[in-house]
Enzyme design. Sequence first.
Site, PDB file in Angstrom:
ATOM      1  N   GLU A 135     118.839  62.877  41.886  1.00 40.94           N
ATOM      2  CA  GLU A 135     118.343  64.074  42.573  1.00 40.94           C
ATOM      3  C   GLU A 135     117.183  63.660  43.471  1.00 40.94           C
ATOM      4  O   GLU A 135     116.117  63.278  42.974  1.00 40.94           O
ATOM      5  CB  GLU A 135     117.865  65.129  41.564  1.00 40.94           C
ATOM      6  CG  GLU A 135     117.392  66.400  42.256  1.00 40.94           C
ATOM      7  CD  GLU A 135     116.516  67.293  41.372  1.00 40.94           C
ATOM      8  OE1 GLU A 135     116.385  68.473  41.685  1.00 40.94           O
ATOM      9  OE2 GLU A 135     115.951  66.796  40.382  1.00 40.94           O
ATOM     10  N   ASP A 157     117.742  63.430  36.949  1.00 39.37           N
ATOM     11  CA  ASP A 157     116.800  64.469  37.357  1.00 39.37           C
ATOM     12  C   ASP A 157     115.604  63.857  38.085  1.00 39.37           C
ATOM     13  O   ASP A 157     115.145  62.766  37.734  1.00 39.37           O
ATOM     14  CB  ASP A 157     116.334  65.186  36.079  1.00 39.37           C
ATOM     15  CG  ASP A 157     115.478  66.388  36.368  1.00 39.37           C
ATOM     16  OD1 ASP A 157     115.951  67.265  37.113  1.00 39.37           O
ATOM     17  OD2 ASP A 157     114.345  66.452  35.868  1.00 39.37           O
TER      18      ASP A 157
END
Length: 610
Positions: A351, A322
């Site tokens: 990400e 993330d």
Amino acid sequence: MKKTLLFLLLSISAFAQIDKVEPPFWYAGMHNPELQIMFYGKNIAQYEASVSNNVVIKNVVKTENPNYIFVTIDTKNVPASDLVFSFKNKNKVAFTKKYALKERRANSAQRQSFDSSDMMYLIMPDRFANGNPNNDSDKSTTEKANRSLPGGRHGGDIEGITKNLDYLEELGVTALWSTPLCEDNDKGYSYHGYGQSDLYRIDPRYGTNEEYLKLSAEMKKRDMKLIKDYVTNHWGAEHWMFKDLPSYDWFHQFPGYAQSNYRMTTQFDTNASAIDAKYCMDGWFVPSMPDLNQSNPLVLNYITQNAIWWIEYADLDGFRVDTYSYNDKVGIAKWTKAITDEYPYFNIVGEVWMHDQAQMSYWQKDSPISAIQSYNSHCPSVMDFTLHDAFGNVFNEDKEGWNDGMIKVYDNFTNDFLYANTNNLLIFAENHDTGRFNQNYKNDIQKYTMAMALLATVRGIPQLYYGSEIGMAGDKGKGDADIRQDFPGGWAGDKNNAFTKSGRTEKQNKFFDVTAKLFQWRKNKDVVHTGKMTHYIPEQNVYVYFRHNDKETVMVVMNNSAEAKTIKTNRFQENIKAFTSGKDVLSGKSVDLKNEISLDGKSVLVLELK
Ligand code: CA
């Protein structure tokens, strides 16, 4: 006298306790033999630690909080065994703690991982299927189930995933990315799981650690891969360590809260001011998510060991990380390298939500772009957000313009030279944070088919977002909950059960069938997984590209114009070569390649050349 003795005994027993040991156990024979164990208990720092079995303690770190002690041991050549840590006060053992070094799985270090031969399916577990209605709420966590709240806990869980593996297999899924499953004890909106409060515990509303292991094992039996969503950038404010900080600098404090400016360009912008760069990296994502300080070696060790622990414990096949580009970039590179040093074939996709290929390339391992600044993130895979951007509106652009229509998709691939490894880019039309494809395109099955054909045939690792394969929509403009609706059939009493062919509506089956057809076909197509791509400048909004290797050639013709088109094949002779026909994967029909190819408006041919 008696009173004093009693008081002494009481005070020792009151002190003599360990509330947490993390990692809770470890493994013998790891590549990195150093293990830093955190013991947590009231005033534990006043004790002197020692360990059995002739194991060497390399160092002991204490912080300003006396409730923590970090003990680093050398596990080199230490066989799997139970160690015993002793804690002494004035040369007397006050208490002891057993610590297990376990056997690793066979070939654990050589584990393979997800790659471009996979199709990755993204789910939000709370919204997929409720396999066990008894765990919807739990005594140990604050937020209780309430399915009437769009942003509430709906009860989906790990058992719901395990029970529906047949469905995923039928669709052609080979790898599963679930949003975080560890405990998130936020008072509200905890269902997304990105505000973790205990990194060693599966959230009880999703199930148990053992259930997660069972899911992993069931997936292995089916040759499917399990990918954990790892959050290195922040924890939730309900994390127990945030409530009793090991050190002031465990999190970034300003003091207190400061919000990230979300300008990830400051990580490499040579013109950026220092304060802007600091607020990007060190600012908090949101107030409920304190920002971890990865430049503190104790923090870095904690999240590195936790990540390795999960891989070894749950037999994982990859990480999705993330907000990768919000981390301290030196710290996150160390974290990523430590994991891939331990597991050389382990894939990690970061990400990196940027809109420029050079900027995305920067975060991929061995990037030619980041090499300019002598930086290497060591992250093998990043997300192709610029391709995602093109997916957002391209299929509504019926007319070709200099920057409109299929030229957008074409242009994305013209910049592939910027990447170190294009096969290891995650490609997607949507995810749990973006608008839903079927919302943007009003459930147009032709546009959906074009999008899926594109995902199934261009370079990279295709990722689908749950529900789109049955035509699920949802409006991002109404908030995140609308793009994260419950999958129909996941809850007892659901009238529509989209998990089975007979339960799906006719419309749902249309979406499902085209998706399954493409991705079942793709499973064994090396030419698509790793073949070279050659593409041709779109003309009249028709995009033609080839994937080819020594054995096979696939030709894709995508007509994004609203009208039928006929293209002459002689322009593509350098790829068509001696092939005379192509078999369309979608319709099964044979297409003659001698002179020209005709196709309907808003349609696609995926041709295996013969
Ligand atoms: Ca449940």
